[in-house]
Each structure stands twice: as C-alpha cells, then as structure tokens.
Design a protein around this motif. Sequence first.
Motif, mmCIF file in Angstrom:
data_model
loop_
_atom_site.group_PDB
_atom_site.id
_atom_site.type_symbol
_atom_site.label_atom_id
_atom_site.label_comp_id
_atom_site.label_asym_id
_atom_site.label_seq_id
_atom_site.Cartn_x
_atom_site.Cartn_y
_atom_site.Cartn_z
ATOM 1 N N ILE A 161 13.043 2.426 4.690
ATOM 2 C CA ILE A 161 13.584 1.384 3.813
ATOM 3 C C ILE A 161 12.562 0.275 3.580
ATOM 4 C CG2 ILE A 161 15.395 -0.359 3.561
ATOM 5 C CD1 ILE A 161 17.226 1.454 5.217
ATOM 6 N N LYS A 162 11.991 -0.237 4.662
ATOM 7 C CA LYS A 162 11.041 -1.348 4.543
ATOM 8 C C LYS A 162 9.751 -0.967 3.832
ATOM 9 C CE LYS A 162 12.507 -4.013 8.602
ATOM 10 N NZ LYS A 162 12.065 -4.593 9.905
ATOM 11 N N CYS A 163 9.429 0.337 3.817
ATOM 12 C CA CYS A 163 8.168 0.754 3.203
ATOM 13 C C CYS A 163 8.113 0.403 1.713
ATOM 14 C CB CYS A 163 7.941 2.247 3.409
ATOM 15 S SG CYS A 163 9.098 3.305 2.518
ATOM 16 N N SER A 164 9.285 0.246 1.103
ATOM 17 C CA SER A 164 9.309 -0.097 -0.322
ATOM 18 C C SER A 164 8.734 -1.489 -0.587
ATOM 19 C CB SER A 164 10.746 -0.018 -0.854
ATOM 20 O OG SER A 164 11.583 -0.932 -0.157
ATOM 21 N N GLN A 165 8.690 -2.337 0.441
ATOM 22 C CA GLN A 165 8.097 -3.669 0.281
ATOM 23 C C GLN A 165 6.571 -3.601 0.205
ATOM 24 O OE1 GLN A 165 9.653 -6.676 2.999
ATOM 25 N NE2 GLN A 165 11.435 -5.373 3.432
ATOM 26 N N LEU A 166 6.024 -2.466 0.617
ATOM 27 C CA LEU A 166 4.570 -2.308 0.605
ATOM 28 C C LEU A 166 4.146 -1.602 -0.681
ATOM 29 C CD1 LEU A 166 3.906 -1.242 4.320
ATOM 30 C CD2 LEU A 166 3.673 -3.509 3.305
ATOM 31 N N TYR A 167 4.210 -2.326 -1.800
ATOM 32 C CA TYR A 167 3.692 -1.757 -3.047
ATOM 33 C C TYR A 167 2.168 -1.705 -2.946
ATOM 34 C CZ TYR A 167 3.695 -6.838 -3.773
ATOM 35 O OH TYR A 167 3.532 -8.182 -3.608
ATOM 36 N N TRP A 168 1.533 -0.994 -3.884
ATOM 37 C CA TRP A 168 0.114 -0.695 -3.723
ATOM 38 C C TRP A 168 -0.768 -1.932 -3.603
ATOM 39 C CZ3 TRP A 168 -3.317 1.866 -1.626
ATOM 40 C CH2 TRP A 168 -4.665 1.763 -1.985
ATOM 41 N N GLU A 169 -0.541 -2.932 -4.426
ATOM 42 C CA GLU A 169 -1.384 -4.136 -4.369
ATOM 43 C C GLU A 169 -1.321 -4.774 -2.987
ATOM 44 O OE1 GLU A 169 0.672 -3.386 -6.762
ATOM 45 O OE2 GLU A 169 -0.671 -3.136 -8.493
ATOM 46 N N ARG A 170 -0.149 -4.734 -2.381
ATOM 47 C CA ARG A 170 -0.002 -5.317 -1.044
ATOM 48 C C ARG A 170 -0.707 -4.446 -0.002
ATOM 49 N NH1 ARG A 170 5.727 -7.730 0.359
ATOM 50 N NH2 ARG A 170 4.778 -9.491 -0.760
ATOM 51 N N ARG A 171 -0.590 -3.137 -0.146
ATOM 52 C CA ARG A 171 -1.273 -2.242 0.803
ATOM 53 C C ARG A 171 -2.790 -2.390 0.689
ATOM 54 N NH1 ARG A 171 2.342 3.216 1.671
ATOM 55 N NH2 ARG A 171 4.309 2.355 0.924
ATOM 56 N N TYR A 172 -3.264 -2.516 -0.548
ATOM 57 C CA TYR A 172 -4.710 -2.678 -0.751
ATOM 58 C C TYR A 172 -5.188 -3.986 -0.120
ATOM 59 C CZ TYR A 172 -9.216 -3.107 -3.103
ATOM 60 O OH TYR A 172 -10.558 -3.256 -3.364
ATOM 61 N N LYS A 173 -4.382 -5.039 -0.256
ATOM 62 C CA LYS A 173 -4.712 -6.326 0.356
ATOM 63 C C LYS A 173 -4.786 -6.198 1.881
ATOM 64 C CE LYS A 173 -2.797 -11.023 0.793
ATOM 65 N NZ LYS A 173 -1.646 -11.890 0.409
ATOM 66 N N ILE A 174 -3.905 -5.409 2.456
ATOM 67 C CA ILE A 174 -3.907 -5.183 3.899
ATOM 68 C C ILE A 174 -5.152 -4.414 4.322
ATOM 69 C CG2 ILE A 174 -2.730 -3.959 5.767
ATOM 70 C CD1 ILE A 174 -0.075 -4.674 4.349
ATOM 71 N N ILE A 175 -5.520 -3.380 3.561
ATOM 72 C CA ILE A 175 -6.719 -2.589 3.872
ATOM 73 C C ILE A 175 -7.960 -3.479 3.851
ATOM 74 C CG2 ILE A 175 -8.238 -0.768 2.996
ATOM 75 C CD1 ILE A 175 -5.717 0.706 2.035
ATOM 76 N N VAL A 176 -8.089 -4.282 2.809
ATOM 77 C CA VAL A 176 -9.268 -5.152 2.681
ATOM 78 C C VAL A 176 -9.297 -6.179 3.808
ATOM 79 C CG1 VAL A 176 -10.380 -6.905 1.245
ATOM 80 C CG2 VAL A 176 -9.456 -4.836 0.192
ATOM 81 N N GLY A 177 -8.141 -6.749 4.154
ATOM 82 C CA GLY A 177 -8.081 -7.739 5.233
ATOM 83 C C GLY A 177 -8.489 -7.164 6.572
#
Length: 660
Positions: free
Chosen positions: A420-436
């Motif tokens: 359920i919570k995975c839907s909050q991780l849209y791609w732009e947010r995931r990419y921001k996490i990877i870069v961070g």
Amino acid sequence: MTMSYLELTFFLSCLLIQLVPFTVAQYFPKEECISDRGDYTDNSTYQTDLNSLLTSFSNTQVKYGFYNFSVGEVNGIGLCRGDLTPDTCRSCINNSSQDIRRLCPNYKEAVLYYDQCTLRYSNRSIFGTVDTSDSYALQNTQNVSDIDLFTQQRDDLLLDLREKAASGGLLKKYATGEAVADFITIYALVQCTPDLEDQECSDCVADLSKSYSDFLKYKQGGRVMAPSCNFRFETYRFYDTLPDAPPPSPANSSPPPNDATAGDGKSNRTRTVVIIVAATVVSVILISCVCICIFLRMGKPKDKDETEDEILEVESLQFNLGSIRNATDNFSDSNKLGQGGFGAVYKGTLSNGQDIAVKRLSKGSGQGELEFKNEVLLVAKLQHRNLARLLGFCLEGIERLLIYEFVPNASLDHFLFDPIKCSQLYWERRYKIIVGIARGLLYLHEDSRLRIIHRDLKASNILLDEEMNPKISDFGMARLFSLDQTQGDTKRIVGTYGYMAPEYAIRGNFSVKSDVYSFGVLVLEIVSGQKNTSFGDEENMEGLISFAWRSWREGSASNLIDPSMNSGSRSGIMRCIHIGLLCVQENVADRPTMASIVLMLSSYSLTLPLPSQPGFFMHSSTNPETPLLQGSDSGVINASNNVSARVSVNETSITELRPR
C-alpha cells in the motif's frame, strides 16, 4: 686590527643573513600529496589537463588574488594572501604551479602551501566546498607571560576577524586587525576562499582554531593553513595595510630612535657586533628548540587513555541520563522503534518538545563500550544532509546511549516493500532517494575528513525525513583504516545477506567497492519495489540481481520496473537499472566509484559503459533481512564454494583518519 674587525663583522652578518631566512624558508613550500585520490600516468589525458590548468594559472593575473579553473577532469584553486599586489600574487602562483608538479608527481590531488599563497588541484569537485583536511600549522617558539589575558584577547580578535572575513563578499574574504594585551600588540589575519558561503567561511576558521588550540597555546604567534581557509597571529605586523584601510595609529608605530644610542664610532661598532652576535645566538637557540620540540612530539607515545580523553572533547554533546529516561518514558516498550545489531532504538521527546531517537547499547554486548566510543567520536564529526545526524550521547554507569535526530517516516523498507505505502514512492521521489543515498556514500568515501566503508548498506538502514529525503544510518561502528589502504581483509564478516559483495562475503576482502555493490542492489530494489532475494512469484522465485541481468541480456529490462509506478521518465528508470548493474559487476575493478555514480546520475549526456556479468553469491532461499550470525564463534557456509567465514554484527564500518 681593522681588517680583523671587518672580517668578523662580515662573517657574523653573513651568518645572520643565512640563519634568519632559514627559520622561515625551511617551512615553505609545504606539499600535501593526497594518495587516496589515485595516480595518473605520464602522457595521460589527466596529465595534459593538469598541465593546461597550471599553465592557465601562471599566465593569468587576477585583481583579487583568487583563481579557480577547470580543464577536463581537473579542478584547481589558487588563493593569495589578501594584501598582495596582483604582480606579487601572480609570481607566487607561478612558482607554486611549477613546484606542485615537482613535489607531487603523478598525484591526482595535491595541495601546496607557500608563505603568501596556496595552490590545489583535484579530480573531484572542490569549488564552494569547505575542506579543512590536509592542513598545516606553525607556531612561534616564544611563549607569552600572561597566558590568560593574551589568549582571551587573541581569541576575541580572531572571532571578530572571522566574521569580517566571512562577510567579505564574492571577490575577497579577508580581514586583518590588532588588539592589545598587557602592552603587547597582537596582529592577526583571517582569510577564506571567496567561493564559500558566509557561514561556511566562519565555520572553516572556527574548526581550524579549535583543532589546533592546544598546539598554539602559550605561543606569541602561530598560523594554520587549510585548503579552504587560514589564519595567523603574531606580536609584530606581518601583513601590509590595504590602500583603503586607515593608517595605523601613532600608538602602534615604531618608537623613534633613543638618543642614548648615539655616541662615537667605536661605541657604535662595538654595539653592532654585540647585536649581531646576540641575534645569531638567539636564532641558533630557536632553531634548536624547534627541532627538539618536533622530535619530542614525534616520539611521544600514545596515551593509553586516549579514547577516554577523546570522549571528553565532545562533552558539549553529553545528555543527562535522567532527561533521556523522562524523554523515553523510562525506555518503555511503547516507545521502542526497533532492535539493532547492538541494542534497541527508542523514540523520545525532550522537555523542549524536540523528538529524538535513542540507541541503547545492549548491556551484555562484549564490544558495546568500544562501539559506543567509536560511534560518538566518528559521527560527531560527520555532517551531511544525507546522513543521520547525531545530537549527543549519554555515558553514565552501565548506560551507553546515542541520541539522534528523529526521522518521522522510519526507513525506506517500510514504504518500498509495503503493497500500500509503495504507491507514495512515485518515480521522481525514488530517483531523489537514489541520488541522496549516492551523495551520502560519496561523502563517507571521499569528502569527509574520515574515510568510512559502511559494509551494511540496505533499505532498512536508509531513513526518510518528513520530505522523504534519505539519510544513511548505522555507519558508526568504526575500525581504523590506514591512509595508504584502498582495501583490506578481515575474518570478521558483517552485513546482511543479499547486499554483500561476493569478494567480501567469500574472502573477507572489503573496499569502497563493497559499498558500491550494496548500492547497486539497493538501486535495483528501489526500481523494482522487490526484495533482492524474493523477486518473482512463488513458482518462479529467483534472485533480483539474476533476474535483472537476464532481463537486460534479453532486452526486456522494463519487466523489472515496479508496476505501481504509473508515471515517470522511462529513460531515467532504464538508466538507473543500467547503473545498478554496473555497480553489482563481479569484477571489483569494473565497478564505478561513488564519484562516478553521482556524475552518471546527474549528467544524462554521459555515455554509460556496458555492464559485465554480476556476482551471484546470495540465493533466493536466504532471507535478505537476516544479518549474519552474532558471535565470533559462529560461521556461515557458502554452498557453492564451501568457504567458511567468521561473522559478527558488532563491526559495521571502516574508517580512515586523515592527518590534520
């Protein structure tokens, strides 16, 4: 008789002329050749770019004494003392450009200190970045009589100049001034590279001043030079007054000659000889004292209580045990956030309303106290937006507590692997996490004053703040990692199944590339939304890395993408899969560094190399969130290689101490 007198005078004068400059010139130039950035080969592209950069320095004259150029992969900064004329500055930079190649041949990063200028180059980004590593300090051998008064006046003066220099603007951050302590005038200078922010400049000088406070204690003069800032103080004026500065007050001017010094020629000649002899003797004594002090400092053994002494250095971070008990409701289970490898983690709220996270070391841990001391000393010095921030610690009786900032969104795995919570991780947010995460690791590997190899990078060790910015945690259990090492071996394997690089899990070989492998696994998990050893359905279970590689070879890598991501740049997602596969390559040398990875993520114009076959060590039957067994007598067996390794969860990081 006249000839003997003249010969004696000439001899003593020559000796004095040779000795006095020697006391200054012997310390410059001072090179810092930085080996951990690697070497370049003769006739390579790097050497060509470096030569072009240094030639640009030599052929350019700047008005405000600050040079910053880039040629290809090489970045360079030159800084002249703020009172130099453009011609004098250019001459110093020109000499530095020639000497730095001679003194640091084939080094990809180096710093050269001259009396009037500093020159540095590197293959990493150095512009607008505070760097106090590889610093250089000198002290006046003369002590002050009234230590407390002199120290107070000096520190107040340096504090005032620090703020004036920091507010100097984009062209020059430079300030000089003077203060009087017990009829002794103190002259001081503070300077930063003007590409720093005001607060960064102030913090840079403050850090240097604190680091060398004991070294400069009792001294009439001293100077500390670092790549990003420097300061100096003396009891004589050592700088020129800038044209727009007010002239010095008459009180500080040199007094007129005393009439008592006038007399006949013979008396003057005798007095001259006495002065020359006295100055010569004093110079020899000073040089001898400096040599003896250096020898004694080098030969001084380490204090057996060094660790306890270092703990005292961070007393300002110490919390009272009672306040922590109140904040956590006496460590109640309702406030327990989780259980780490060496103790539980609790949420707490301080009396001022601030939320905190408290790590409580296990009382039965054989290495708990050592781990605690290491993490306090280590983490307190590390500041980066993508690292969990240490607020303080508590050391009372049997309690060993670490107090961190509270991160409200828990860890990445709570979102990534939740249907359920995975839907909050849209791609732009995931990419921001990877870069961070990449930037945090780059800081740990290369940009902090300590080199740290995490060794247990995984989704549950990535915390998310209220804006979903990633913060790397659990990197504090440190072991010393010597300066000239790029990798090491250990019989104590730690980490988590599925994230460990094969060479580390099998043979105990660790390096920064071990973290790169873990980062690659994490990238593939973020893209797919699946745990690394449980990809696919129950009937067709296989490892995530195996599936990603097979899909890449078959041209169907898009099958790896988490179906819950309904939008986002398809080319950006595929590029991250590509980078992830580069990170998990079996050949350690083929894996990119974190500096290269950050560049790959930020520059889409950069062409990526093709990945080679990844290392397949962990298999789908192993729970990816199971850490290696606790205890030094435990063992783990690799079925494919029948290799046994001793394991422990009590050491999680490798640290490199850089000289200050």
